[in-house]
Design an enzyme around this catalytic site. Sequence first.
Site, PDB file in Angstrom:
ATOM      1  N   HIS A 172       0.644  -1.054  -0.160  1.00 15.48           N
ATOM      2  CA  HIS A 172      -0.463   0.422   0.316  1.00 15.48           C
ATOM      3  C   HIS A 172       0.667   1.354   0.501  1.00 15.48           C
ATOM      4  O   HIS A 172       1.632   1.113   0.819  1.00 15.48           O
ATOM      5  CB  HIS A 172      -0.959   0.136   1.357  1.00 15.48           C
ATOM      6  CG  HIS A 172      -1.143   1.133   1.420  1.00 15.48           C
ATOM      7  ND1 HIS A 172      -2.155   1.614   0.310  1.00 15.48           N
ATOM      8  CD2 HIS A 172      -1.785   1.983   2.409  1.00 15.48           C
ATOM      9  CE1 HIS A 172      -2.846   2.805   0.979  1.00 15.48           C
ATOM     10  NE2 HIS A 172      -2.351   3.260   2.181  1.00 15.48           N
ATOM     11  N   GLU A 225      -3.842 -16.350 -21.979  1.00 16.81           N
ATOM     12  CA  GLU A 225      -3.191 -16.391 -22.644  1.00 16.81           C
ATOM     13  C   GLU A 225      -3.250 -14.748 -23.405  1.00 16.81           C
ATOM     14  O   GLU A 225      -4.297 -14.902 -23.749  1.00 16.81           O
ATOM     15  CB  GLU A 225      -3.643 -17.411 -23.793  1.00 16.81           C
ATOM     16  CG  GLU A 225      -3.118 -19.296 -22.868  1.00 16.81           C
ATOM     17  CD  GLU A 225      -1.814 -19.763 -23.187  1.00 16.81           C
ATOM     18  OE1 GLU A 225      -1.107 -19.077 -23.687  1.00 16.81           O
ATOM     19  OE2 GLU A 225      -1.681 -20.670 -22.161  1.00 16.81           O
TER      20      GLU A 225
HETATM   21  N1  ING Z   1       0.476 -22.841 -22.245  1.00 12.45           N
HETATM   22  C1  ING Z   1      -0.258 -23.237 -21.114  1.00 12.45           C
HETATM   23  C2  ING Z   1       0.842 -25.012 -21.600  1.00 12.45           C
HETATM   24  O1  ING Z   1       1.527 -24.809 -20.920  1.00 12.45           O
HETATM   25  C3  ING Z   1      -1.760 -24.156 -20.036  1.00 12.45           C
HETATM   26  C4  ING Z   1      -1.422 -24.162 -21.674  1.00 12.45           C
HETATM   27  C5  ING Z   1      -2.410 -23.674 -18.714  1.00 12.45           C
HETATM   28  C6  ING Z   1      -1.628 -25.729 -19.597  1.00 12.45           C
HETATM   29  C7  ING Z   1      -2.667 -24.284 -17.667  1.00 12.45           C
HETATM   30  C8  ING Z   1      -2.172 -25.889 -18.123  1.00 12.45           C
HETATM   31  C9  ING Z   1      -2.422 -25.761 -17.060  1.00 12.45           C
HETATM   32  O2  ING Z   1       0.415 -25.529 -22.813  1.00 12.45           O
HETATM   33  C10 ING Z   1       0.939 -22.145 -22.946  1.00 12.45           C
HETATM   34  N2  ING Z   1       1.174 -21.739 -23.587  1.00 12.45           N
HETATM   35  O3  ING Z   1       1.934 -22.761 -22.478  1.00 12.45           O
END
Ligand code: ING
Length: 275
Positions: free
Chosen positions: A53, A238
Amino acid sequence: ARGSSSYYENYHSMKEIYHWMEAVVKVHSDLLQKIYIGSSYEKRPLYVLKAIHVRERDRTMTTLLEHFDFYVMPVINVDGYEYTWSHPSNRLWRKSRSSHGNSKCIGTDMNRNFDAHWCGPGASHFECQEIYCGPYPESEPEVKAVARFVRDHKDIIKAYITMHSYSQLVLFPYSYTMNKSKDHEELESLAQKAAKAIKRTTWKTYRPGAGAQTIYLAPGGSDDWAYDLGIKYSFTFELRDTGTYGFLLPPREIKPTCLEALSAVKEIAQHVLQN
Ligand code: ING
Ligand code: ZN
């Protein structure tokens, strides 16, 4: 230069990021602390920045910081990231840089290395795969450091957000199973709200959904692990884009991507505050 606005419109080497962390906690010592949580396979330090804060210009941010501390880990895969700079032909290196057994292949997928249905369908026991789960859960020192930090703070952590690229998605558990979590409805509506906040900010479309149902089965991910530890509000963003540039997002898109992601973080934090 560090701290100038163009700093946030470019990619930086690990060395520059370490210097930036030093400088930013020095300049904002009233607001920021740097916490050492462990070291990488190649012995680089792993840091978490803690924001507390302080007087703020942004009203929402002031309110949120009055109620929450924010812990931010700028880079978890410090060795892998450094490798993408030192070996430009491996610009898209994904895994850690650890070596296990006597395989000729290097690296574990850190997002398959957490202890959440570790190495089930959607991960690989083979060292040469991009989705290699490692020899055992938390085999990677970086994963172990994050897991330990989160475990040690689990009673005070209200939400966990991990940032990846790319696809423009707001994901929530589960990724290790097609089954819905017990909080599916609430998480889905919150992910929707986060996506709408992004839309208002930059006009970009992010799609909300449970991981396995939205992209693919992926066990051993940090968000599923944090959720099963008891941190209900657990998300994976993402970030940009949807495939035009993919992982090679142009520097001019860094800042707007950060702004939209921040608007989603604020939306989630506000929901946590009201619940
Ligand atoms: N995407 C993730 C990956 O590790 C993901 C997607 C999200 C997987 C949450 C597992 C849990 O494949 C990327 N871009 O790494
Ligand atoms: Zn990723």
